[in-house]
Motif scaffolding. Sequence first.
Motif, short mmCIF file in Angstrom:
data_model
loop_
_atom_site.label_atom_id
_atom_site.label_comp_id
_atom_site.label_asym_id
_atom_site.label_seq_id
_atom_site.Cartn_x
_atom_site.Cartn_y
_atom_site.Cartn_z
N ASP A 113 35.00 38.38 38.69
CA ASP A 113 35.00 37.18 38.00
C ASP A 113 36.17 36.83 37.01
N GLY A 114 37.00 38.05 36.79
CA GLY A 114 37.90 38.08 35.76
C GLY A 114 37.48 38.26 34.35
N SER A 131 39.84 40.16 39.12
CA SER A 131 39.47 38.86 39.93
C SER A 131 39.83 39.00 41.30
#
Length: 182
Positions: free
Chosen positions: A127-128, A134
Amino acid sequence: RNYSSGQAGVGIVINTSMFARTDDALGVYSSPVTYLSDKALENSLMQVAQRIRVQAAFLSTVPREALIGHFFLLLRTISHCSKHPGFKEEREWRIFHTLGMDEPKILKLTSESLGGIPQRILKLPLDGTIEGLSVSDLVDKILIGPSQYQGVIGMALADELDRAGKKEAYKNIRYSPIPLRT
């Protein structure tokens, strides 16, 4: 060749720079796969043994626990990252974690059924929240395996990559030229 058995398969080519890090923030190890015959593996291990003999004086100055840990990591990497030489064209990397031995760090433990078999799964969040980790950072390209639906699969995956922030994702989709066998 065949990315999945009996289904329209894909291969995901990732940017491995994130996994070349020297810190342990992720709780995983990574390594390129070695494609060795049994004899080649035996020869490699014999070379390690020979180098240990040559460097015995230096190694006697290294704490025993550290030596054991490094040798264990070598054996673990060999067991997780070795394949038959017939798969050499894959140029595969493995990302691995040994549950109960390695600290999970950011990994999330779940139970899922894959192919009808319930299994423990460790998930690496993409999700970064960690820089460089990501989908848009990691996915270099996607290879669509032989299928009569290659175009549809490619468009759907490009849409998913777009939603994940990969710009012009359609440029990262490749299609296998191998004819579909039916």
